[in-house]
Structures are given as structure tokens and as C-alpha cells.
Write an enzyme that holds these catalytic residues in place. Structure first.
Site, PDB file in Angstrom:
ATOM      1  N   GLU A  92      38.710  63.186  10.547  1.00 31.30           N
ATOM      2  CA  GLU A  92      39.116  64.367   9.781  1.00 31.30           C
ATOM      3  C   GLU A  92      38.499  65.666  10.304  1.00 31.30           C
ATOM      4  O   GLU A  92      39.063  66.742  10.134  1.00 31.30           O
ATOM      5  CB  GLU A  92      38.786  64.189   8.302  1.00 31.30           C
ATOM      6  CG  GLU A  92      39.668  63.166   7.581  1.00 31.30           C
ATOM      7  CD  GLU A  92      39.119  61.751   7.651  1.00 31.30           C
ATOM      8  OE1 GLU A  92      38.195  61.483   8.458  1.00 31.30           O
ATOM      9  OE2 GLU A  92      39.610  60.891   6.889  1.00 31.30           O
ATOM     10  N   PHE A 108      35.969  54.878  -6.689  1.00 35.06           N
ATOM     11  CA  PHE A 108      36.017  54.602  -5.258  1.00 35.06           C
ATOM     12  C   PHE A 108      36.533  55.834  -4.515  1.00 35.06           C
ATOM     13  O   PHE A 108      37.533  56.425  -4.893  1.00 35.06           O
ATOM     14  CB  PHE A 108      36.927  53.391  -4.996  1.00 35.06           C
ATOM     15  CG  PHE A 108      37.101  53.094  -3.539  1.00 35.06           C
ATOM     16  CD1 PHE A 108      36.015  52.710  -2.755  1.00 35.06           C
ATOM     17  CD2 PHE A 108      38.343  53.233  -2.925  1.00 35.06           C
ATOM     18  CE1 PHE A 108      36.171  52.455  -1.401  1.00 35.06           C
ATOM     19  CE2 PHE A 108      38.503  52.974  -1.569  1.00 35.06           C
ATOM     20  CZ  PHE A 108      37.405  52.594  -0.805  1.00 35.06           C
ATOM     21  N   GLN A 109      35.838  56.194  -3.463  1.00 40.36           N
ATOM     22  CA  GLN A 109      36.165  57.375  -2.639  1.00 40.36           C
ATOM     23  C   GLN A 109      36.243  58.661  -3.467  1.00 40.36           C
ATOM     24  O   GLN A 109      37.077  59.531  -3.202  1.00 40.36           O
ATOM     25  CB  GLN A 109      37.457  57.152  -1.845  1.00 40.36           C
ATOM     26  CG  GLN A 109      37.284  56.054  -0.782  1.00 40.36           C
ATOM     27  CD  GLN A 109      38.376  56.039   0.272  1.00 40.36           C
ATOM     28  OE1 GLN A 109      39.524  56.324  -0.013  1.00 40.36           O
ATOM     29  NE2 GLN A 109      37.996  55.708   1.510  1.00 40.36           N
ATOM     30  N   LYS A 135      45.343  62.092  -7.531  1.00 46.30           N
ATOM     31  CA  LYS A 135      46.459  61.218  -7.158  1.00 46.30           C
ATOM     32  C   LYS A 135      47.526  61.133  -8.251  1.00 46.30           C
ATOM     33  O   LYS A 135      48.720  61.145  -7.959  1.00 46.30           O
ATOM     34  CB  LYS A 135      45.920  59.815  -6.841  1.00 46.30           C
ATOM     35  CG  LYS A 135      46.976  58.895  -6.274  1.00 46.30           C
ATOM     36  CD  LYS A 135      46.392  57.576  -5.808  1.00 46.30           C
ATOM     37  CE  LYS A 135      47.482  56.729  -5.157  1.00 46.30           C
ATOM     38  NZ  LYS A 135      46.963  55.450  -4.683  1.00 46.30           N
ATOM     39  N   MET A 170      21.565  73.993  26.579  1.00 46.90           N
ATOM     40  CA  MET A 170      20.988  75.145  25.889  1.00 46.90           C
ATOM     41  C   MET A 170      19.656  74.773  25.237  1.00 46.90           C
ATOM     42  O   MET A 170      18.715  75.566  25.215  1.00 46.90           O
ATOM     43  CB  MET A 170      21.977  75.688  24.848  1.00 46.90           C
ATOM     44  CG  MET A 170      21.596  77.041  24.294  1.00 46.90           C
ATOM     45  SD  MET A 170      21.420  78.305  25.573  1.00 46.90           S
ATOM     46  CE  MET A 170      23.063  79.046  25.565  1.00 46.90           C
TER      47      MET A 170
END
Lengths: 577, 161
Positions: free
Chosen positions: A50, A112-113, A162, A474
Site C-alpha cells: 500500500e 479484525f483489521q 464496509k 548520506m
């Protein structure tokens, strides 16, 4: 006609003329994916992580100016995207991120999630929404695009549970306009301020223009060029502004700041009137604020009032769009008699002679600067160049002379390693006819490697220029200068064979170890119009980025290549960031 | 310097956390914060007491204005205004001060709102200084529990926020 929430959402995106969505499916967004599958106006790019979706949409937005759109699931879907959202936020990039949420009745139940997406993203977005009812979808999408693209742009998150995506309602007309009493970004600058600024500019003897990302995002390049040429002032650009004024032009002093040119930094230091145009006096620009531009008065043009007098107090603040303000200044100054600044220019030419970007070539090893110069030559200066973060980013900024805005795409504010590859993919999708190069390093590239797979799936041929020095360059440079060469964790052992890696993803890989092979390899890579080519270029591990203003230093405290002594070293506060 | 900032914002879930978050995120000082609905039910009004230099205050006001849900921000301190805070305090009736609680209540113009055999509950409203002075009049040991609302304020006369 009754539609479900997911269908309404997709319909809204179509009405907003969204063509590409970068995303990754998951439980909470399955209804949305179902609705996406049933249409063909919007192309979905299935990334492999993502964060890649957010950077991809970001690169897309930076390349063509349209808002980037991201679709991710709840929980890890949105948390993975957070780095990309914060990256876009720091650089004011218009983006709309749609995240799924667990069904409304489960919110707060540690489902969940489940994560508190609006809570987590609150400090790194321009605004966010949690949709509570299906009837809010259309107006929320309208507001999100409006907020993301107007004023000072930025990312906007829409979190949608949802159950709302499967609820049904009679569709209403998608709103064409929007009026928000609490959000009215200032657009028209005050005439009085413009007049005052014109007066100050006409009377300044050592003026300098300092243009930033606000000129790119505000599409003010044309006006900036006209204004700069009309007044004949020197102009320097920030890392975010590069290309908004042609860097090959004689009035351009190149980039300023920590790794800016000697002439740009010295001109800032000696100026009596600094005009900041869509730039925000970032600490990488100013160095030590107490030593910053000791003799200058500041005119600060910005669309965001909160940027004005945040770090540096502006004598003449002008709140407005860079494009309009510059046009107003052109109109105001057309017939004004200006001070003779020929002495100032001859001083600047003296500084220019220092040739601060000169570097020594040595045999048997490829200098990273040479790679960028050759990339410039092979692409005739016309490629869109994205970069990751580190030494390679600075070399790309210094040695590729960008002549157009939106040609240079990098994570300037947040400094996100891993940005370059997915951003290149997004840029190529936005600008399929342009050559796109991703300048990266062996550290950065490994943060988003998985997107090589996405790039094969959607045929987004970019050329990856990996400056492979085996170090986090760097970090190594700072350790060499400020930590007595104690190279803690800046050496990368066990690097992969990047050629085989590229090949395993179905791309072409070329390893370059000798300078004489460099140009042919670059030519070969750019001749491969339809393929992504991974150029793994072994570069000098000991090379440092110069000039450099060490943390705590001022613009006149520069370290130059091969001249390691620096002015006023003792006053330098190495404890600064 | 101490400033009282009034904020009118959309009465929406999350608006309060945006304001509170802004103060921590940017390192702004916050002494008190009160929020409640206004006569227009779609709007809330928040009163924040903060302190800092003029430059910090300028940033606070600008950053608050930048929040999408904020409709209006005003620094009350720079104008003629009225400010009030409410205190509820439980004072032990066994203490020295408890004995002449009526006298103190009269001096401070406050109210005893509840009495039990051991505890007086007292309501004081006024400027924060008055509330401080009221509490200072007691031996800390006799103050059992206090709750303060934080400051709220409004400009005087015709001038609106």
C-alpha cells in the site's frame, strides 16, 4: 434507481474524472472492488504494497497535476499507506485516499483489521472524513476532491465502513459545485501588498528571487519566467521548485540550501531583498536562522497564511496564488524604473566562477555525478526524473538541469526512501509518452522493490538508475564529517544481484562497472521503449555531496569539494538536526 | 503572555481532536480548553487559554484557521471582553476555614451548593484569578477535591467573534 454505497462511490470517482486508482484489495473494501470491476472508465493499478499505492498516486499527481487516488483496505491497508500520505502532505500534493473500515457496528470493538484510520492519519492529511451514512458519500467525495485540490493542496482521507458500501439508496445527482462556510482558501492577493512589494523590488540593489514548490504546484512557471526575465533578477530554486524556472538559463543560480550552489547561497547571504515565491523557508534551505540573510528584507508570497512569518518574519507578506501574484507583479512593475543591479550581477558572476559543482574524476571508478551528467546528455534533458532519498537525490538535483516544471519528482519534505520507484511508475502512467528515469541508490531501492512486479503487470517502462556504492551514502557522509568516521550501520553487506533481480521480475538488468560502458548502457536502456531497465551502476563509495552547509551553519559557511576547510567552523553547532 | 482564543467550528465528530492534536503536534501550550454547542446547533464554540510570544500566538491563530472545520478564530485578549470560569470545590467542614465557610462564601460572592456532615460543596464563578484567590484562602489540607471548567469568554457589546 437504487445503488449500493460502493457503486455510488465509484460513480462519484467517475464524475470527478478519475482515470487511475492505485490500490490493494482486502476484506473491508471488497464491495468497492466489486463495483470497480463492473465498470471500465477507471483503471485500477494493483500495487504490491500500500505504500507503493500512495507513492504511485503521488508521482502521478506530481507529473500531471491531477489528484492521485488511492484505495486501500482497513487496518494494515491504511497504516501501510501512511508513509505515502505523509510524504504527499509534506510536499502539498493533491491526493484522495479511500480506506475501507470495519462495519459501523464493529467500530471501537477491536475488530479484525480495525484501526482508527482518521485518528492515525489526522496529523498527516489536509483533512479526513469518516463516513457515517450512505447519504454522505457523494457530498464527502465532492468535498474531498475540492479540499485536496484547492488552496494549498494536500491529501484527504475518506474512511468508509464496509456496511455502508453495501447499503442501498436512491441515487441523487452528484453535486457540481460546493460551498463550505469553514473552508474558503484565500485566492486574490491584496493590491496594496502587491504595490508595496513592487516598490521594494524596484528600489532593491541586491535582489534575489527564491522560488519553491508552490510555483510548480500552482502552475506559475510561465508567469515566473516572464517576471524574472522582465526584472532581470537572479533566481534560485528550492529542491521542490527545480525546473519551474529553466536551470540552464543565465539568470538561474541553481538550487540553494544545504547542498545548494555557492553562487545561490552567497547571493542569498548578500541580498538586500529576498522574494520567496511559493517556498516556506525550510530548515534545509535556511541553515542556521540566526545567520540567514543578515541584510535582507523579505517579501513572502504563499497561498497558505500559516507559512508566512513561521520561520522567517516577512516584511511584506502576500497571501495568494503564486500564478496570480506573479501576474499582478508583472502588471505593476512593467513601467517601473528599477535600480541598476549590474554591480550585483558582477559579484554573482565572481561567485559563479568558484564552480562549486566541479568534481574530480578519477580513473577506475565511476563518479556518481558523471552518471547524472550522462543521463542528462542521453535524455537530452527531457526526461521526467524521480528520485529516492540520499546522496543520489542531491546529485540528481544538482547535475540534471531541469528546464520544465513537473520534470523533477522527489520527496523533498518528508525525505521518504522508497519513494522513487513507485513515483516513477505513477509518473509514467500519467505521462506515457515521456521518458521516465528513477535515480536511486542501493539503500532506497530496496525499500520498494516489490513494485517492479506492478510495473511489469501494467507495462510502465521506466529506467532505474541505481547509484550503487554499497553504502547508505548520506548517512556515511555525515558519519565521515561529524562522527569521526565511525560508520555505524551505513554499510550494506550482502546486496542482491540487481541484474538477476530485475530479470526475475521480467525486466532487463544491466550492470555497469566501468565509465566507458556507462554511456552505451544508458543509450541501450532508453532505446528499450517498452521495457523497464534496471541499470546497476557501481559508483565511487567515497564520494560526498558538495557544496554542503553543515547543520547549524549559515549560507556563507559552505564546505566545497576538495576544499575541506570552511568559514567560521567553530561557530557551527553540530548538535543541530 | 496569556491569551484567550475563541474558535467557532463545525459541530462534527473529530473536530475537538483535530484542535487538541494541533496543539500537541506543533508544541503549542494549552492551559485550558472548553467546548460546547452554540445557539446554532451545527456549530460549536471552543475557548482555549494558551500562552506564548506574539509570533507563537500568530501561528496558533493561523494554524487553527487552517483546520478545515474551523469557521472563525479570534484572540479575545486583544479586545474588550468578559471571561469566566466555574469552580466546584469540596471543603472539609472540620477544618479551621470550614468553621467560617459562610464568611468566605460571602466575601467571594459564591454559593454553597451541597452540605453533608463532613463536606461543603461550593460553587465559585469568576475570573481565574478570583478562583485562585478563593482556593488560596484555604489550607490545602482542607480542600478535598476540586474541578474547574477552564475559561470561557466573550467580547463586550455589539462586537461579535
Amino acid at each position: 434507481m437504487k445503488l449500493n454505497g460502493a457503486e455510488i462511490l465509484i460513480d462519484c470517482l467517475q464524475k470527478e474524472e478519475v482515470e487511475h486508482v492505485f490500490g490493494y484489495p482486502g476484506g473491508a473494501v471488497l464491495h468497492i472492488y466489486d463495483a470497480l470491476e463492473a465498470q471500465d472508465k477507471i483503471t485500477h493499478i494493483l500495487v504490491r504494497h500500500e505504500q507503493g499505492a500512495a507513492h504511485g498516486a503521488d508521482g502521478y499527481a506530481r507529473a500531471n497535476g491531477k489528484p492521485g487516488v488511492v484505495l486501500v483496505t482497513s487496518g494494515p491497508g491504511i497504516t501501510n499507506a501512511v508513509t505515502g500520505i505523509a510524504t504527499a502532505h509534506m510536499d502539498s500534493i493533491p491526493m484522495v485516499i479511500i480506506s475501507g473500515q470495519v462495519p459501523s457496528p464493529l467500530i471501537g470493538m477491536d475488530a479484525f483489521q480495525e484501526v482508527d484510520a482518521t485518528g492515525i492519519t489526522r496529523s498527516c492529511v489536509k483533512h479526513n472524513f469518516l463516513i457515517r451514512d450512505i447519504s454522505e458519500i457523494a457530498m464527502t467525495v465532492k468535498k474531498a476532491f475540492h479540499i485536496a485540490t484547492t488552496g494549498r493542496p494536500g491529501p484527504v482521507v475518506i474512511d468508509i465502513p464496509k456496511d455502508i458500501t453495501i447499503a442501498k439508496m436512491e441515487v441523487e445527482e452528484y453535486p457540481t459545485t460546493i460551498e463550505m462556510r469553514s473552508y474558503k482558501p484565500t485566492i486574490k492577493a491584496s493590491d496594496r501588498q502587491i504595490k508595496k512589494a513592487a516598490e521594494m523590488l524596484a528600489n532593491s540593489k541586491r535582489p534575489i528571487l527564491y522560488a519553491g514548490g508552490g510555483c510548480v504546484i500552482g502552475n506559475a512557471s510561465k508567469e515566473l519566467r516572464e517576471f524574472t526575465r522582465m526584472v532581470g533578477f537572479p533566481i534560485t530554486q528550492t529542491l521542490m521548485g527545480l525546473g519551474t524556472y529553466p536551470m540552464t538559463d543565465k539568470q538561474s543560480l541553481g538550487m540553494l540550501g544545504m547542498h545548494g550552489t555557492y553562487e545561490a547561497n552567497m547571493a542569498m547571504h548578500g541580498s538586500d531583498c529576498v522574494v520567496a515565491i511559493g517556498s516556506r523557508f525550510d530548515d534545509r534551505i535556511t541553515g542556521n536562522l540566526e545567520k540567514f540573510c543578515p541584510t535582507a528584507k523579505f517579501i513572502h508570497i504563499d497561498i497558505d497564511p500559516s507559512q508566512i512569518s513561521k520561520n522567517v518574519v516577512a516584511h511584506i507578506p502576500i497571501v495568494g496564488q503564486t500564478k496570480q501574484v506573479l501576474q499582478a507583479l508583472i502588471d505593476q512593475m512593467k513601467d517601473k524604473k528599477l535600480e541598476d543591479i549590474s554591480k550585483w550581477w558582477s559579484q554573482i558572476e565572481e561567485w559563479r566562477k568558484v564552480d562549486s559543482l566541479a568534481y574530480k574524476k578519477s580513473s577506475g571508478v565511476i563518479k556518481p555525478q558523471t552518471v547524472i551528467e550522462m543521463l542528462y546528455e542521453v535524455t537530452k534533458g527531457k526526461a521526467i526524473v524521480t528520485s529516492d532519498v540520499g546522496q543520489h537525490q542531491m546529485w540528481a538535483a544538482q547535475y540534471y538541469l531541469f528546464d520544465e516544471p513537473r520534470q523533477w519528482i522527489n520527496s523533498g519534505g518528508l525525505g521518504t526512501m522508497g519513494f522513487g520507484l513507485p513515483a516513477a511508475m505513477g509518473a509514467k502512467l500519467a505521462m506515457p509518452d515521456r521518458d521516465v528515469a528513477c535515480v536511486t541508490g542501493d539503500g532506497s531501492i530496496q525499500m520498494m522493490l516489490q513494485e517492479l512486479s506492478t510495473m511489469l503487470q501494467y507495462s510502465t517502462p521506466v529506467k532505474i538508475i541505481n547509484l550503487n556504492n554499497g553504502y547508505l551514502g548520506m548517512v556515511r557522509q555525515w558519519q565521515e564529517f561529524f562522527y569521526e568516521k565511525r560508520y555505524a550501520m551505513s554499510y550494506m553487506d550482502a546486496l542482491p544481484d540487481f541484474v538477476k533481480l530485475a530479470e526475475s521480475y521480467g525486466h532487463m538488468g544491466i550492470r555497469v562497472e566501468k565509465e566507458e560502458d556507462l554511456k552505451p548502457a544508458l543509450i541501450e536502456a532508453f532505446n528499450q521503449k517498452d521495457r523497464t531497465v534496471f541499470l546497476d551502476i557501481v559508483t565511487d563509495p567515497s564520494e560526498n555531496v558538495f557544496p554542503m552547509i553543515p547543520a547549524g551553519g549559515g549560507h556563507s559557511d559552505m564546505l566545497l569539494a576538495g576544499r575541506d576547510e570552511m568559514v567560521s567552523k567553530d561557530e557551527t553547532d553540530f548538535n543541530a538536526v | 503572555m496569556r491569551h484567550i482564543i475563541s474558535v467557532i467550528l463545525e459541530n462534527e465528530a473529530g473536530a475537538l481532536s483535530r484542535v487538541a492534536g494541533l496543539f500537541t503536534q506543533r508544541g503549542f501550550n494549552i492551559e485550558s480548553l472548553t467546548v460546547a454547542i452554540t445557539n446554532d446547533p451545527s456549530l460549536s464554540r471552543m475557548t482555549i487559554v494558551s500562552s506564548g510570544s506574539d509570533r507563537v500566538l500568530e501561528q496558533i491563530v493561523k494554524q487553527l484557521n487552517k483546520l478545515i472545520e474551523v469557521v472563525k478564530v479570534s484572540d479575545l485578549t486583544s479586545q474588550d471582553h468578559v471571561e469566566r470560569e466555574l469552580l466546584l470545590a469540596k471543603i472539609s467542614s472540620n477544618s479551621k476555614e470550614g468553621a467560617n465557610i459562610q464568611e468566605l462564601v460571602e466575601i467571594f460572592g459564591c454559593k454553597v451548593v451541597d452540605v453533608t456532615d463532613k463536606v461543603y460543596t461550593i460553587e465559585v464563578s469568576g475570573k481565574s484569578k478570583k478562583i485562585n484567590a478563593f482556593l488560596d484562602a484555604f489550607d490545602p489540607a482542607s480542600i478535598i477535591e476540586v474541578t474547574r471548567t477552564g475559561v470561557t469568554g466573550i467580547s463586550r457589546g455589539k462586537k461579535l467573534i
